[in-house]
Design a protein around this motif. Structure first.
Motif, PDB file in Angstrom:
ATOM      1  N   PHE A 129       0.852  -1.189   0.000  1.00  0.00           N
ATOM      2  CA  PHE A 129       0.000   0.000   0.000  1.00  0.00           C
ATOM      3  C   PHE A 129       0.886   1.237   0.000  1.00  0.00           C
ATOM      4  CE2 PHE A 129      -3.056   2.928   2.329  1.00  0.00           C
ATOM      5  CZ  PHE A 129      -3.920   3.058   1.262  1.00  0.00           C
ATOM      6  N   HIS A 130       0.730   2.080  -1.024  1.00  0.00           N
ATOM      7  CA  HIS A 130       1.554   3.276  -1.154  1.00  0.00           C
ATOM      8  C   HIS A 130       3.043   2.942  -1.067  1.00  0.00           C
ATOM      9  CE1 HIS A 130      -1.943   5.696  -1.348  1.00  0.00           C
ATOM     10  NE2 HIS A 130      -2.213   5.757  -0.048  1.00  0.00           N
ATOM     11  N   ASP A 131       3.466   1.968  -1.873  1.00  0.00           N
ATOM     12  CA  ASP A 131       4.871   1.558  -1.981  1.00  0.00           C
ATOM     13  C   ASP A 131       5.440   0.983  -0.687  1.00  0.00           C
ATOM     14  OD1 ASP A 131       5.751   2.384  -4.785  1.00  0.00           O
ATOM     15  OD2 ASP A 131       4.888   4.262  -4.050  1.00  0.00           O
ATOM     16  N   GLN A 132       4.569   0.543   0.211  1.00  0.00           N
ATOM     17  CA  GLN A 132       5.039  -0.029   1.468  1.00  0.00           C
ATOM     18  C   GLN A 132       4.424  -1.408   1.686  1.00  0.00           C
ATOM     19  OE1 GLN A 132       7.351   1.003   3.701  1.00  0.00           O
ATOM     20  NE2 GLN A 132       7.007  -0.920   4.767  1.00  0.00           N
ATOM     21  N   VAL A 160       2.728  -4.146   3.579  1.00  0.00           N
ATOM     22  CA  VAL A 160       1.999  -4.094   4.847  1.00  0.00           C
ATOM     23  C   VAL A 160       1.599  -5.478   5.349  1.00  0.00           C
ATOM     24  CG1 VAL A 160       1.143  -1.756   4.478  1.00  0.00           C
ATOM     25  CG2 VAL A 160      -0.202  -3.687   3.635  1.00  0.00           C
ATOM     26  N   PHE A 161       1.646  -6.493   4.477  1.00  0.00           N
ATOM     27  CA  PHE A 161       1.366  -7.868   4.900  1.00  0.00           C
ATOM     28  C   PHE A 161       2.099  -8.817   3.969  1.00  0.00           C
ATOM     29  CE2 PHE A 161      -1.416 -11.739   4.644  1.00  0.00           C
ATOM     30  CZ  PHE A 161      -1.094 -12.236   5.895  1.00  0.00           C
ATOM     31  N   THR A 162       3.168  -9.425   4.482  1.00  0.00           N
ATOM     32  CA  THR A 162       3.964 -10.368   3.680  1.00  0.00           C
ATOM     33  C   THR A 162       4.040 -11.675   4.469  1.00  0.00           C
ATOM     34  OG1 THR A 162       5.998  -9.435   4.641  1.00  0.00           O
ATOM     35  CG2 THR A 162       5.301  -8.584   2.506  1.00  0.00           C
ATOM     36  N   PRO A 163       3.076 -12.574   4.275  1.00  0.00           N
ATOM     37  CA  PRO A 163       2.941 -13.738   5.160  1.00  0.00           C
ATOM     38  C   PRO A 163       4.072 -14.737   5.112  1.00  0.00           C
ATOM     39  CG  PRO A 163       1.436 -13.906   3.282  1.00  0.00           C
ATOM     40  CD  PRO A 163       2.006 -12.519   3.265  1.00  0.00           C
ATOM     41  N   ILE A 194       9.992  -3.487   7.709  1.00  0.00           N
ATOM     42  CA  ILE A 194      10.964  -2.427   7.411  1.00  0.00           C
ATOM     43  C   ILE A 194      10.373  -1.450   6.408  1.00  0.00           C
ATOM     44  CG2 ILE A 194      12.984  -3.844   7.900  1.00  0.00           C
ATOM     45  CD1 ILE A 194      13.303  -4.232   4.863  1.00  0.00           C
ATOM     46  N   ASP A 195      10.885  -0.236   6.417  1.00  0.00           N
ATOM     47  CA  ASP A 195      10.472   0.770   5.430  1.00  0.00           C
ATOM     48  C   ASP A 195      11.385   0.628   4.224  1.00  0.00           C
ATOM     49  OD1 ASP A 195       9.709   2.944   3.949  1.00  0.00           O
ATOM     50  OD2 ASP A 195       9.789   4.382   5.600  1.00  0.00           O
ATOM     51  N   LEU A 196      11.041  -0.332   3.376  1.00  0.00           N
ATOM     52  CA  LEU A 196      11.922  -0.732   2.292  1.00  0.00           C
ATOM     53  C   LEU A 196      12.148   0.390   1.284  1.00  0.00           C
ATOM     54  CD1 LEU A 196      13.564  -3.032   1.101  1.00  0.00           C
ATOM     55  CD2 LEU A 196      11.492  -3.876  -0.020  1.00  0.00           C
ATOM     56  N   GLN A 197      11.100   1.116   0.943  1.00  0.00           N
ATOM     57  CA  GLN A 197      11.268   2.176  -0.055  1.00  0.00           C
ATOM     58  C   GLN A 197      12.213   3.268   0.437  1.00  0.00           C
ATOM     59  OE1 GLN A 197       8.206   5.080  -0.904  1.00  0.00           O
ATOM     60  NE2 GLN A 197       8.446   4.774  -3.111  1.00  0.00           N
ATOM     61  N   THR A 198      12.051   3.679   1.687  1.00  0.00           N
ATOM     62  CA  THR A 198      12.925   4.716   2.241  1.00  0.00           C
ATOM     63  C   THR A 198      14.375   4.246   2.278  1.00  0.00           C
ATOM     64  OG1 THR A 198      11.141   5.660   3.578  1.00  0.00           O
ATOM     65  CG2 THR A 198      13.390   6.146   4.263  1.00  0.00           C
ATOM     66  N   GLU A 199      14.573   2.999   2.679  1.00  0.00           N
ATOM     67  CA  GLU A 199      15.941   2.447   2.721  1.00  0.00           C
ATOM     68  C   GLU A 199      16.572   2.491   1.332  1.00  0.00           C
ATOM     69  OE1 GLU A 199      17.732   1.428   5.200  1.00  0.00           O
ATOM     70  OE2 GLU A 199      16.367   1.051   6.869  1.00  0.00           O
ATOM     71  N   LEU A 200      15.815   2.100   0.323  1.00  0.00           N
ATOM     72  CA  LEU A 200      16.350   2.089  -1.033  1.00  0.00           C
ATOM     73  C   LEU A 200      16.514   3.507  -1.585  1.00  0.00           C
ATOM     74  CD1 LEU A 200      14.292  -0.898  -2.457  1.00  0.00           C
ATOM     75  CD2 LEU A 200      16.753  -0.857  -2.039  1.00  0.00           C
ATOM     76  N   LEU A 255      -6.491  -1.539  -7.401  1.00  0.00           N
ATOM     77  CA  LEU A 255      -5.733  -1.843  -6.192  1.00  0.00           C
ATOM     78  C   LEU A 255      -6.606  -1.978  -4.954  1.00  0.00           C
ATOM     79  CD1 LEU A 255      -2.740   0.627  -6.723  1.00  0.00           C
ATOM     80  CD2 LEU A 255      -2.898  -1.777  -7.384  1.00  0.00           C
ATOM     81  N   GLY A 256      -7.801  -1.396  -4.988  1.00  0.00           N
ATOM     82  CA  GLY A 256      -8.642  -1.393  -3.797  1.00  0.00           C
ATOM     83  C   GLY A 256      -8.275  -0.259  -2.866  1.00  0.00           C
ATOM     84  N   LYS A 257      -9.133   0.010  -1.901  1.00  0.00           N
ATOM     85  CA  LYS A 257      -8.932   1.142  -0.992  1.00  0.00           C
ATOM     86  C   LYS A 257      -7.658   1.004  -0.173  1.00  0.00           C
ATOM     87  CE  LYS A 257     -11.212   3.835   2.635  1.00  0.00           C
ATOM     88  NZ  LYS A 257     -12.417   3.957   3.506  1.00  0.00           N
ATOM     89  N   HIS A 258      -7.307  -0.224   0.203  1.00  0.00           N
ATOM     90  CA  HIS A 258      -6.129  -0.442   1.051  1.00  0.00           C
ATOM     91  C   HIS A 258      -5.073  -1.304   0.369  1.00  0.00           C
ATOM     92  CE1 HIS A 258      -9.570   0.219   3.889  1.00  0.00           C
ATOM     93  NE2 HIS A 258      -8.713   1.120   4.344  1.00  0.00           N
ATOM     94  N   GLY A 259      -5.149  -1.427  -0.944  1.00  0.00           N
ATOM     95  CA  GLY A 259      -4.162  -2.217  -1.672  1.00  0.00           C
ATOM     96  C   GLY A 259      -4.398  -3.716  -1.619  1.00  0.00           C
ATOM     97  N   LYS A 260      -5.590  -4.137  -1.203  1.00  0.00           N
ATOM     98  CA  LYS A 260      -5.851  -5.563  -0.993  1.00  0.00           C
ATOM     99  C   LYS A 260      -6.662  -6.205  -2.115  1.00  0.00           C
ATOM    100  CE  LYS A 260      -5.862  -4.780   4.009  1.00  0.00           C
ATOM    101  NZ  LYS A 260      -6.693  -4.754   5.225  1.00  0.00           N
TER     102      LYS A 260
END
Length: 385
Positions: free
Chosen positions: A154-157, A159-162, A169-175, A227-232
């Protein structure tokens, strides 16, 4: 007024560039007729696009029947920039360096690895270094890098990676702190759908089903990724197949992906055959040898997947459903089993097929995201079909 004027100019430029891309080769008068822009505007915009090397003058066209000067043909410069694309699974990483039009320059693959919040950055950094060793000189350099993540984004972040912990982690900011080009992160199934839309299909409405550790759907309606309201949107794997069935990391029980994902199939076949490891090549080899247990397993998998496909057709009525799975790619009869199981009168008009992108739909979808932002064009079509 100034903001409005520049916004209109930007939209006109994007419209003109998209028309050039769609038509492959076109002259200025045709552009004016196709876009509704006056000849002066077309002349100004094409001049700017030529200066930026986004388009090229290729050859002299044929004169009209009325005579006059031969027109100069224009075409999109697909080598104006390059892009980095990645598909990041829980136990593999695939990367691609390509020109902005999809021409592949170099690839990198890492198999049977452990991708975690601690290893992802070193793995990506090493892969980027390997790919950039092959980077050519282009007018605009690297247009961006897009990652496909297996989970909800959601928004390049993430939020659920089972199946791995990249949601911690804030992967986009790190990169973004490490690289000076734009970074985009999307759900892998959405990228697969966008890859199919951009590079392999003339349809405007399609669904791509990605089958890996989980099962996800990318949904394209009228050329727009849903994408849906929350990326789901499109989390087909977490629709319930068997109430009170196997527990799923999402919190439900009996989710489709606990029974029909590649991971579930491989684990089941490893248990049946007492094997330490199973992948698509191993299972396909057993099927080729007409092993009865392998044949029964793939038939059952296709029947279960067809239930999810039936439900997606009922909800979205797409032109085509594309199955993105190494297993279905290597065992074509599995797609036949799916089609045989789709017996409803409502599903007969929907084409169900495997990908034509040879397992690289996610990478090409990642490229499509970068290209859309770089060119400021949505509903972008770059393939020959």
């Amino acid at each position: 007024m100034i903001s409005s004027k520049y916004t209109i100019r930007e939209l006109n430029q994007a419209t003109l560039l998209k028309t050039i891309i769609d038509k492959k080769e076109v002259f200025r008068a045709e552009l004016a007729a196709a876009t509704g822009l006056n000849k002066a505007s077309v002349s100004d915009i094409t001049k700017k696009l030529l200066e930026e090397q986004l388009i090229l003058e290729t050859r002299m066209g044929d004169a009209s029947t009325a005579g006059g000067r031969k027109p100069i043909m224009l075409t999109f410069n697909g080598q104006a920039a390059t892009a980095l694309s990645f598909d990041v699974g829980y136990n593999y990483l695939e990367g691609m360096l390509s020109y902005i039009d999809g021409q592949v320059i170099a690839t990198v693959t890492k198999q049977r690895i452990s991708v975690t919040s601690e290893t992802i950055l070193p793995l990506l950094e090493e892969s980027v270094v390997d790919l950039l060793a092959n980077v050519p000189d282009t007018p605009h350099g690297i247009a961006g890098m897009t990652l496909g993540i297996h989970g909800v984004v959601f928004h390049d972040q993430p939020v659920f990676t089972p199946y791995y912990d990249l949601d911690t982690i804030d992967l986009q900011t790190e990169l973004a702190n490490h690289y000076d080009f734009p970074i985009f992160i999307h759900n892998e199934a959405n990228l697969a759908a966008l890859g199919e839309y951009t590079f392999s299909s003339h349809y405007q409405n399609l669904i791509s089903i990605s089958i890996h550790s989980g099962i996800g759907c990318g949904i394209v309606e009228s050329g727009k990724l849903q994408l849906g309201k929350h990326g789901k949107a499109g989390e087909l794997g977490h629709s319930i197949l068997y109430p009170s069935g196997r527990p799923c990391p999402c919190g439900n029980a009996g989710c489709l992906e606990q029974y029909a994902s590649s991971k579930a199939v491989y684990e089941e076949f490893a248990r049946v055959k007492n094997l330490d490891y199973v992948n698509s090549d191993i299972l396909a080899d057993y099927v080729k040898k007409e092993d009865p247990q392998a044949n029964e397993l793939i038939r059952k998998n296709a029947e279960l997947l067809s239930i999810g496909i039936n439900n997606m057709i009922m909800m979205y009525d797409p032109d085509v459903i594309v199955i993105n799975s190494s297993l279905y790619q290597k065992i074509p009869e599995m797609t036949d089993h799916v089609n045989d199981a789709l017996t409803s009168r409502f599903t007969r008009d929907t084409l169900v097929r495997t990908t034509r992108l040879e397992g690289n739909a996610i990478l090409f979808g990642a490229l499509a995201i970068t290209a859309q932002h770089f060119l400021n064009i949505r509903k972008l079509k770059l393939g020959d079909f």
